[in-house]
Motif scaffolding. Structure first.
Motif, PDB file in Angstrom:
ATOM      1  N   ARG A 219       7.146   8.996  -8.297  1.00 15.87           N
ATOM      2  CA  ARG A 219       6.302  10.183  -8.452  1.00 15.87           C
ATOM      3  C   ARG A 219       7.181  11.408  -8.621  1.00 15.87           C
ATOM      4  O   ARG A 219       8.365  11.382  -8.322  1.00 15.87           O
ATOM      5  CB  ARG A 219       5.428  10.365  -7.226  1.00 15.87           C
TER       6      ARG A 219
ATOM      7  N   ASN B 177       3.447   5.981 -10.312  1.00 15.24           N
ATOM      8  CA  ASN B 177       3.768   4.788 -11.087  1.00 15.24           C
ATOM      9  C   ASN B 177       4.287   3.744 -10.123  1.00 15.24           C
ATOM     10  O   ASN B 177       5.012   4.067  -9.180  1.00 15.24           O
ATOM     11  CB  ASN B 177       4.792   5.126 -12.162  1.00 15.24           C
TER      12      ASN B 177
ATOM     13  N   PHE C 141      -5.424   2.186  -2.760  1.00 17.77           N
ATOM     14  CA  PHE C 141      -4.011   2.566  -2.814  1.00 17.77           C
ATOM     15  C   PHE C 141      -3.131   1.321  -2.675  1.00 17.77           C
ATOM     16  O   PHE C 141      -2.142   1.314  -1.933  1.00 17.77           O
ATOM     17  CB  PHE C 141      -3.668   3.573  -1.698  1.00 17.77           C
TER      18      PHE C 141
ATOM     19  N   THR D  70      -0.824  11.330  -9.243  1.00 18.40           N
ATOM     20  CA  THR D  70      -0.371  10.305 -10.176  1.00 18.40           C
ATOM     21  C   THR D  70       0.911   9.652  -9.678  1.00 18.40           C
ATOM     22  O   THR D  70       1.872  10.330  -9.337  1.00 18.40           O
ATOM     23  CB  THR D  70      -0.120  10.932 -11.566  1.00 18.40           C
TER      24      THR D  70
ATOM     25  N   LYS E 207      -6.939   1.341  -7.234  1.00 20.49           N
ATOM     26  CA  LYS E 207      -6.743   2.761  -6.920  1.00 20.49           C
ATOM     27  C   LYS E 207      -7.462   3.174  -5.643  1.00 20.49           C
ATOM     28  O   LYS E 207      -6.921   3.911  -4.826  1.00 20.49           O
ATOM     29  CB  LYS E 207      -7.244   3.621  -8.091  1.00 20.49           C
ATOM     30  N   SER E 208      -8.667   2.647  -5.451  1.00 18.48           N
ATOM     31  CA  SER E 208      -9.455   3.037  -4.281  1.00 18.48           C
ATOM     32  C   SER E 208      -8.824   2.575  -2.975  1.00 18.48           C
ATOM     33  O   SER E 208      -9.079   3.141  -1.914  1.00 18.48           O
ATOM     34  CB  SER E 208     -10.868   2.471  -4.392  1.00 18.48           C
TER      35      SER E 208
ATOM     36  N   PRO F 185      -5.438  -2.503 -14.965  1.00 17.45           N
ATOM     37  CA  PRO F 185      -4.847  -2.523 -13.613  1.00 17.45           C
ATOM     38  C   PRO F 185      -4.218  -3.860 -13.241  1.00 17.45           C
ATOM     39  O   PRO F 185      -3.527  -3.945 -12.230  1.00 17.45           O
ATOM     40  CB  PRO F 185      -6.052  -2.223 -12.710  1.00 17.45           C
TER      41      PRO F 185
ATOM     42  N   PHE G  64      -3.437  -3.324  -9.499  1.00 18.15           N
ATOM     43  CA  PHE G  64      -3.530  -1.965  -8.959  1.00 18.15           C
ATOM     44  C   PHE G  64      -4.989  -1.693  -8.612  1.00 18.15           C
ATOM     45  O   PHE G  64      -5.867  -1.774  -9.476  1.00 18.15           O
ATOM     46  CB  PHE G  64      -3.040  -0.973 -10.015  1.00 18.15           C
TER      47      PHE G  64
ATOM     48  N   ASN H 131       0.849  -1.190   0.000  1.00 19.09           N
ATOM     49  CA  ASN H 131       0.000   0.000   0.000  1.00 19.09           C
ATOM     50  C   ASN H 131       0.880   1.233   0.000  1.00 19.09           C
ATOM     51  O   ASN H 131       1.982   1.224   0.553  1.00 19.09           O
ATOM     52  CB  ASN H 131      -0.902   0.033   1.238  1.00 19.09           C
TER      53      ASN H 131
ATOM     54  N   SER I  85      -0.410   2.911 -16.335  1.00 15.33           N
ATOM     55  CA  SER I  85      -1.753   3.271 -16.813  1.00 15.33           C
ATOM     56  C   SER I  85      -2.366   2.035 -17.464  1.00 15.33           C
ATOM     57  O   SER I  85      -1.698   1.022 -17.665  1.00 15.33           O
ATOM     58  CB  SER I  85      -1.698   4.429 -17.814  1.00 15.33           C
TER      59      SER I  85
ATOM     60  N   TYR J 166       3.446  -0.748 -13.364  1.00 14.45           N
ATOM     61  CA  TYR J 166       2.144  -0.225 -13.778  1.00 14.45           C
ATOM     62  C   TYR J 166       2.238   1.291 -13.855  1.00 14.45           C
ATOM     63  O   TYR J 166       2.716   1.952 -12.915  1.00 14.45           O
ATOM     64  CB  TYR J 166       1.052  -0.605 -12.773  1.00 14.45           C
TER      65      TYR J 166
END
Lengths: 113, 115
Positions: free
Chosen positions: B95, B32, B72, B30, B69-70, B55, B67, B24, B52, B50
């Motif tokens: 990042r 990567n 993390f 954004t 997203k919700s 997922p 991945f 996590n 984009s 990853y």
């Protein structure tokens, strides 16, 4: 062909000495890094250079001085070595874009006695 | 504080067992995501990445990661491990930071596969 090469592989020295580690990459990458891996395998970024310019300088004692004579080389000089400097130091390179993975060298195991 | 967290520090499995290693991160915006592997005495090598799209990403040696997203999260999986998978596994987040792109690593998970 070794993509990212570091020398020396092992370095044993006494407290108070000054030592250097050299790194060279033949990948044509613009960005190079130094990471420190401690005895618990935790990897922490130390410095990053992009085209010979220092762009990332984490909270590292000023006894550590990186030098990049050209974009293919990034050396690390350490003054007045301390016991706590014992670690494996990894050089890495990347094209610099955030979605590009790092290419690591084989590491330099520094032991300060 | 912004960080990358790997939940398991040590994992021991028998050959053919399934593997899932949790990761996590707490960075907004954004990012990567990567998984690296470090075999004993060697340097880190990329397993998968990853940035984009789909997922669910597939990497080398039968590894994959999802991945979410919700949550993390970017968990690593392999349906059936082999003895040769014994290694240290690092999750990493890249990042944009002041000055340039920065890759931050989790603390690593040591996997030991019993033959």
């Amino acid at each position: 062909d070794t993509a990212v090469s570091q020398t020396p592989k092992y370095l044993v020295t006494q407290m108070g000495n000054d030592k250097s580690i050299k790194c060279e990459q033949n990948l044509g990458h613009d960005t190079m890094y130094w990471y420190k891996q401690d005895s618990k395998k935790f990897l922490k970024i130390m410095f990053s250079y992009n085209n010979k310019e220092l762009i990332i300088n984490e909270t590292v004692p000023n006894r550590f001085s990186p030098k990049s004579p050209d974009k293919a080389h990034l050396n690390l000089h350490i003054n007045s070595l301390e016991l706590g400097d014992s670690a494996v130091y990894f050089c890495a390179s990347s094209p610099g874009r955030s979605n590009s993975p790092l290419h690591f060298g084989n590491g330099t195991r520094l032991t300060v006695t | 504080a912004q960080s990358v967290s790997q939940h398991n520090h040590h994992v021991i499995l028998s050959e053919a067992a399934s593997l899932e290693l949790g990761c996590n991160y707490s960075y907004g915006g954004t990012v990567n995501l990567f998984w690296y592997v470090q075999y004993p005495g060697q340097h880190l090598q990329l397993l998968l990445k990853y940035f984009s799209g789909d997922p669910l990403v597939k990497g080398i040696k039968g590894f994959e990661a999802e991945f979410i997203k919700s949550k993390f999260s970017f968990n690593l999986r392999k349906p059936s491990v082999q003895w040769s998978d014994t290694a240290e596994y690092f999750c990493a987040v890249s990042r944009m930071d002041t000055g340039g792109f920065k890759t931050i690593f989790g603390a690593g998970t040591r996997l030991f596969v019993k033959a």
